[in-house]
Structures are given as structure tokens and as C-alpha cells.
Design a protein around this motif. Structure first.
Motif, PDB file in Angstrom:
ATOM      1  N   UNK A   1       0.830  -1.209   0.000  1.00 46.33           N
ATOM      2  CA  UNK A   1       0.000   0.000   0.000  1.00 46.33           C
ATOM      3  C   UNK A   1       0.861   1.255   0.000  1.00 46.33           C
ATOM      4  N   UNK A   2       1.944   1.246   0.765  1.00 46.33           N
ATOM      5  CA  UNK A   2       2.822   2.418   0.807  1.00 46.33           C
ATOM      6  C   UNK A   2       3.471   2.669  -0.549  1.00 46.33           C
ATOM      7  N   UNK A   3       3.874   1.610  -1.248  1.00 43.41           N
ATOM      8  CA  UNK A   3       4.442   1.791  -2.584  1.00 43.41           C
ATOM      9  C   UNK A   3       3.401   2.357  -3.559  1.00 43.41           C
ATOM     10  N   UNK A   4       2.158   1.901  -3.431  1.00 43.80           N
ATOM     11  CA  UNK A   4       1.101   2.435  -4.290  1.00 43.80           C
ATOM     12  C   UNK A   4       0.886   3.926  -4.026  1.00 43.80           C
ATOM     13  N   UNK A   5       0.885   4.323  -2.755  1.00 39.74           N
ATOM     14  CA  UNK A   5       0.706   5.732  -2.425  1.00 39.74           C
ATOM     15  C   UNK A   5       1.905   6.569  -2.868  1.00 39.74           C
ATOM     16  N   UNK A   6       3.114   5.994  -2.781  1.00 42.16           N
ATOM     17  CA  UNK A   6       4.297   6.701  -3.273  1.00 42.16           C
ATOM     18  C   UNK A   6       4.195   6.925  -4.776  1.00 42.16           C
ATOM     19  N   UNK A   7       3.744   5.904  -5.508  1.00 46.87           N
ATOM     20  CA  UNK A   7       3.586   6.055  -6.962  1.00 46.87           C
ATOM     21  C   UNK A   7       2.557   7.123  -7.297  1.00 46.87           C
ATOM     22  N   UNK A   8       1.441   7.151  -6.568  1.00 49.73           N
ATOM     23  CA  UNK A   8       0.424   8.182  -6.797  1.00 49.73           C
ATOM     24  C   UNK A   8       0.989   9.563  -6.485  1.00 49.73           C
ATOM     25  N   UNK A   9       1.747   9.675  -5.391  1.00 46.93           N
ATOM     26  CA  UNK A   9       2.338  10.960  -5.042  1.00 46.93           C
ATOM     27  C   UNK A   9       3.363  11.430  -6.053  1.00 46.93           C
ATOM     28  N   UNK A  10       4.195  10.500  -6.543  1.00 50.54           N
ATOM     29  CA  UNK A  10       5.175  10.870  -7.563  1.00 50.54           C
ATOM     30  C   UNK A  10       4.489  11.324  -8.848  1.00 50.54           C
ATOM     31  N   UNK A  11       3.440  10.583  -9.244  1.00 49.18           N
ATOM     32  CA  UNK A  11       2.749  10.953 -10.484  1.00 49.18           C
ATOM     33  C   UNK A  11       2.092  12.316 -10.370  1.00 49.18           C
ATOM     34  N   UNK A  12       1.472  12.601  -9.223  1.00 45.91           N
ATOM     35  CA  UNK A  12       0.824  13.897  -9.047  1.00 45.91           C
ATOM     36  C   UNK A  12       1.835  15.026  -8.941  1.00 45.91           C
ATOM     37  N   UNK A  13       3.016  14.761  -8.399  1.00 40.81           N
ATOM     38  CA  UNK A  13       4.026  15.815  -8.284  1.00 40.81           C
ATOM     39  C   UNK A  13       4.711  16.092  -9.615  1.00 40.81           C
ATOM     40  N   UNK A  14       4.842  15.065 -10.465  1.00 37.62           N
ATOM     41  CA  UNK A  14       5.486  15.248 -11.761  1.00 37.62           C
ATOM     42  C   UNK A  14       4.527  15.737 -12.842  1.00 37.62           C
ATOM     43  N   UNK A  15       3.232  15.473 -12.664  1.00 36.90           N
ATOM     44  CA  UNK A  15       2.244  15.806 -13.692  1.00 36.90           C
ATOM     45  C   UNK A  15       1.544  17.112 -13.327  1.00 36.90           C
ATOM     46  N   UNK A  16       1.733  18.188 -14.082  1.00 39.03           N
ATOM     47  CA  UNK A  16       1.079  19.467 -13.739  1.00 39.03           C
ATOM     48  C   UNK A  16      -0.445  19.391 -13.754  1.00 39.03           C
ATOM     49  N   UNK A  17      -1.017  18.565 -14.626  1.00 38.89           N
ATOM     50  CA  UNK A  17      -2.470  18.463 -14.693  1.00 38.89           C
ATOM     51  C   UNK A  17      -3.038  17.899 -13.399  1.00 38.89           C
ATOM     52  N   UNK A  18      -2.367  16.869 -12.848  1.00 37.92           N
ATOM     53  CA  UNK A  18      -2.843  16.302 -11.598  1.00 37.92           C
ATOM     54  C   UNK A  18      -2.673  17.274 -10.440  1.00 37.92           C
ATOM     55  N   UNK A  19      -1.606  18.098 -10.482  1.00 38.17           N
ATOM     56  CA  UNK A  19      -1.417  19.092  -9.438  1.00 38.17           C
ATOM     57  C   UNK A  19      -2.538  20.126  -9.471  1.00 38.17           C
ATOM     58  N   UNK A  20      -2.963  20.531 -10.681  1.00 35.44           N
ATOM     59  CA  UNK A  20      -4.045  21.502 -10.790  1.00 35.44           C
ATOM     60  C   UNK A  20      -5.355  20.930 -10.285  1.00 35.44           C
ATOM     61  N   UNK A  21      -5.563  19.619 -10.520  1.00 34.31           N
ATOM     62  CA  UNK A  21      -6.796  19.000 -10.032  1.00 34.31           C
ATOM     63  C   UNK A  21      -6.786  18.851  -8.517  1.00 34.31           C
ATOM     64  N   UNK A  22      -5.604  18.565  -7.966  1.00 34.27           N
ATOM     65  CA  UNK A  22      -5.526  18.351  -6.519  1.00 34.27           C
ATOM     66  C   UNK A  22      -5.562  19.658  -5.746  1.00 34.27           C
ATOM     67  N   UNK A  23      -5.180  20.787  -6.364  1.00 36.59           N
ATOM     68  CA  UNK A  23      -5.111  22.058  -5.657  1.00 36.59           C
ATOM     69  C   UNK A  23      -6.475  22.546  -5.195  1.00 36.59           C
ATOM     70  N   UNK A  24      -7.541  22.527  -6.046  1.00 36.41           N
ATOM     71  CA  UNK A  24      -8.852  22.954  -5.540  1.00 36.41           C
ATOM     72  C   UNK A  24      -9.361  22.082  -4.401  1.00 36.41           C
TER      73      UNK A  24
END
Length: 201
Positions: A167-190
Motif C-alpha cells: 500500500x505504501x508503494x502504491x501511495x508513493x507512486x500516486x504521489x510521484x505521479x501527481x508531483x510530476x504531472x502538472x495536470x494532476x497538481x491543478x486537479x488536486x489544488x482545488x
């Protein structure tokens, strides 16, 4: 390498992707179990098998990204001044894919850990290997595990730790993807701003 060559050199796209498709159709865990039956039980054999059959998904992910970078201005400029295919791939395209490699590495590590634990649980590893799967295998093969309270100390700890680690590896992958992908960062900001407002209220 396979995904980069298939995405950059059009003549290699079809044959390399057919090889990747063939390997992706084969179910990985049953194939690993089948090969482990004929190989000497060893941790290095497990690592070798997981390495051989763990790259097709990453190649399939890298290929469209390289195709998108192939016609960019900086790649065209490098090609005009005489840069070869291998030079352009190594110096100009590969650095653009480090984020994808990081996410895919974490995801493949998760799959490899689950596969190794499965082989250990089935008894297809070296019995001296220190593994959560081997711990579960020894616990389930012991006669007194489930007729007493010993299962609380032999089954639950490796099962819980293995689940939490995956589970921790899955959450790390999600966090890395959201930090590297500007589109995901914009979705997570609101959503983050909304949660902050709710806490203040």
C-alpha cells in the motif's frame, strides 16, 4: 530502450511492439511459477525471472511519450546539426522521461514484491530465504497454527506488514505521479483548498 527505439524509429515500431504485446499477453505470475518449478530454488532466479518479464509495461508506457517528443523543436534542432538517433535518445529524450521511470519503478517494485511473496508462500523459493512469503508458508504448513493462538504471531505480522508495504508503494507512486504531472497538481489544488476552508470553518 525498447520503448524508446519503438517510439523514435518508425521502422522498428511494429516488430518491437509485437514482441511487447506477446510478452504482455502471457500472465506473469503463472509463468514465474512454471519456470520456478524447473529452476533451482534461489532468490537470484526469482530476481532474474522478474527482470526478464517486468519490462513490457514500461516499454508500452514509454513509446507514446517518445513519439510525442520526436517532433519537438529541440529534437529537430539536434537532428539538423547532425545528431544521431542514439545521441538524441540519450541526451535529449531520456532526461524528459525520468519522472515516468520513477513512477514505473515503484509500480514494478510493488508487483515484484507480491510475486516474490507468492513464490515464497507456494514453497518455490530457497527455504533459507528471509521473506514474508516464506514466513506465511511456514505458518500455514505448521499443524498447530490454527488450532491455537499462535496464528496471531505467525500469520498476522507478515500479512499485515506485506499489505502495508505494498500500500505504501502504491501511495508513493500516486504521489510521484501527481508531483510530476502538472495536470494532476491543478486537479488536486482545488480539493486541498476546499479541505483547508472546511477546517477553518
Amino acid at each position: 530502450v525498447v520503448g524508446g527505439l519503438a517510439g523514435y524509429i518508425k521502422s522498428l515500431d511494429a516488430p518491437l511492439m509485437r514482441v511487447v504485446d506477446m510478452l504482455m499477453v502471457i500472465p506473469r505470475l503463472p509463468l514465474i511459477i512454471f519456470l520456478s518449478l524447473f529452476l533451482r530454488p534461489s532468490l537470484w532466479n526469482v530476481i532474474l525471472i522478474l527482470t526478464i518479464f517486468g519490462w513490457p509495461l514500461t516499454a508500452r508506457t514509454v513509446r507514446p511519450l517518445v513519439q510525442g517528443l520526436r517532433n519537438t523543436e529541440f529534437v529537430t534542432a539536434a537532428r539538423c546539426i547532425g545528431g544521431g538517433n542514439w545521441y538524441i535518445l540519450r541526451r535529449h529524450i531520456l532526461p524528459q522521461l525520468y519522472a515516468v521511470f520513477a513512477v514505473q519503478f515503484v509500480l514494478e517494485a510493488r508487483q515484484a514484491i507480491l510475486a516474490e511473496a507468492g513464490l515464497g508462500f507456494l514453497g518455490l523459493e530457497d527455504p533459507t530465504t528471509k521473506s514474508w512469503g516464506m514466513m506465511l508458508s511456514f505458518a500455514f504448513n505448521h499443524e498447530a497454527t490454527f488450532i491455537s493462538n499462535s496464528w496471531q504471531w505467525t500469520v498476522l505480522p507478515p500479512a499485515i506488514v506485506l499489505s502495508l508495504f505494498v500500500l505504501s508503494l502504491s501511495l508513493i507512486a500516486v504521489g510521484l505521479e501527481s508531483s510530476f504531472n502538472p495536470r494532476l497538481r491543478k486537479r488536486a489544488r482545488p480539493l486541498t483548498q476546499k479541505l483547508t476552508v472546511q477546517r477553518e470553518v
